[in-house]
Design a protein around this motif. Structure first.
Motif, PDB file in Angstrom:
ATOM      1  N   TRP A 121     -20.116 -44.249 -96.088  1.00 56.02           N
ATOM      2  CA  TRP A 121     -20.149 -45.719 -96.166  1.00 56.02           C
ATOM      3  C   TRP A 121     -19.139 -46.311 -95.180  1.00 56.02           C
ATOM      4  CZ3 TRP A 121     -20.324 -42.764-100.648  1.00 56.02           C
ATOM      5  CH2 TRP A 121     -21.523 -42.850-101.363  1.00 56.02           C
ATOM      6  N   ASP A 143     -19.261 -48.866 -93.405  1.00 57.16           N
ATOM      7  CA  ASP A 143     -19.203 -50.340 -93.401  1.00 57.16           C
ATOM      8  C   ASP A 143     -18.316 -50.916 -94.497  1.00 57.16           C
ATOM      9  OD1 ASP A 143     -21.129 -49.335 -95.217  1.00 57.16           O
ATOM     10  OD2 ASP A 143     -22.102 -51.289 -95.317  1.00 57.16           O
ATOM     11  N   ARG A 155     -23.208 -48.562-103.175  1.00 54.52           N
ATOM     12  CA  ARG A 155     -22.390 -49.360-102.268  1.00 54.52           C
ATOM     13  C   ARG A 155     -21.286 -50.098-103.029  1.00 54.52           C
ATOM     14  NH1 ARG A 155     -23.290 -50.109 -97.495  1.00 54.52           N
ATOM     15  NH2 ARG A 155     -25.535 -49.830 -97.530  1.00 54.52           N
ATOM     16  N   ASN A 188     -15.247 -52.867 -93.474  1.00 53.86           N
ATOM     17  CA  ASN A 188     -15.403 -54.178 -92.847  1.00 53.86           C
ATOM     18  C   ASN A 188     -15.677 -55.294 -93.853  1.00 53.86           C
ATOM     19  OD1 ASN A 188     -15.154 -52.928 -90.327  1.00 53.86           O
ATOM     20  ND2 ASN A 188     -17.324 -52.420 -90.345  1.00 53.86           N
ATOM     21  N   GLN A 189     -15.694 -54.972 -95.124  1.00 53.45           N
ATOM     22  CA  GLN A 189     -16.025 -55.988 -96.141  1.00 53.45           C
ATOM     23  C   GLN A 189     -14.807 -56.794 -96.540  1.00 53.45           C
ATOM     24  OE1 GLN A 189     -18.054 -54.054 -99.377  1.00 53.45           O
ATOM     25  NE2 GLN A 189     -19.810 -53.601 -98.114  1.00 53.45           N
TER      26      GLN A 189
END
Length: 126
Positions: free
Chosen positions: A120, A122, A91, A125-126
């Motif tokens: 990945w 997501d 990640r 959205n980090q």
């Protein structure tokens, strides 16, 4: 590089990697950083084909030592870390890859971004 492809096609993958290691060493000694990246990525692909995840990591890390935010190497490390059961490490590499892609203008950016977000989603959205 074409000589290493021929060796790999003849099932001499060890010979292909030795040839690439020599070429990488020469590129380093001549400060040809772009060639280090290209040859390291080629060696990582052969290593992946052989199923040697430790060598895959080695070659992508070699690439990062010359360009620490290279999205191709970061995506490769994210993938191999995920396969090795290292989800947090994977990640982290994926997040760095996303940031590098968003901050730079890279060849095949859309293709790399698509491959990254497939595994990945997501990280956007980090």
């Amino acid at each position: 590089m074409s000589a290493s492809v021929k060796l790999a096609q003849q099932d001499d993958n060890d010979g292909a990697l030795r040839l690439l290691d020599d070429a990488i060493a020469m590129a380093i000694s001549e400060n040809e950083n772009q060639w280090v990246l290209t040859l390291s990525h080629h060696a990582a692909v052969i290593s992946n084909f052989l199923g040697d995840s430790e060598l895959v990591k080695h070659y992508y890390k070699k690439s990062l030592s010359f360009n620490p935010e290279n999205p191709r190497a970061l995506l490769g490390l994210a993938n191999v870390s995920k396969e090795r059961g290292e989800p947090e490490l994977a990640r982290g590499y994926a997040a760095r890859c996303y940031k590098a892609l968003m901050d730079g203008d890279y060849f095949l950016k859309d293709s790399l971004l698509e491959r990254l977000l497939k595994h990945w989603p997501d990280v956007a959205n980090q």
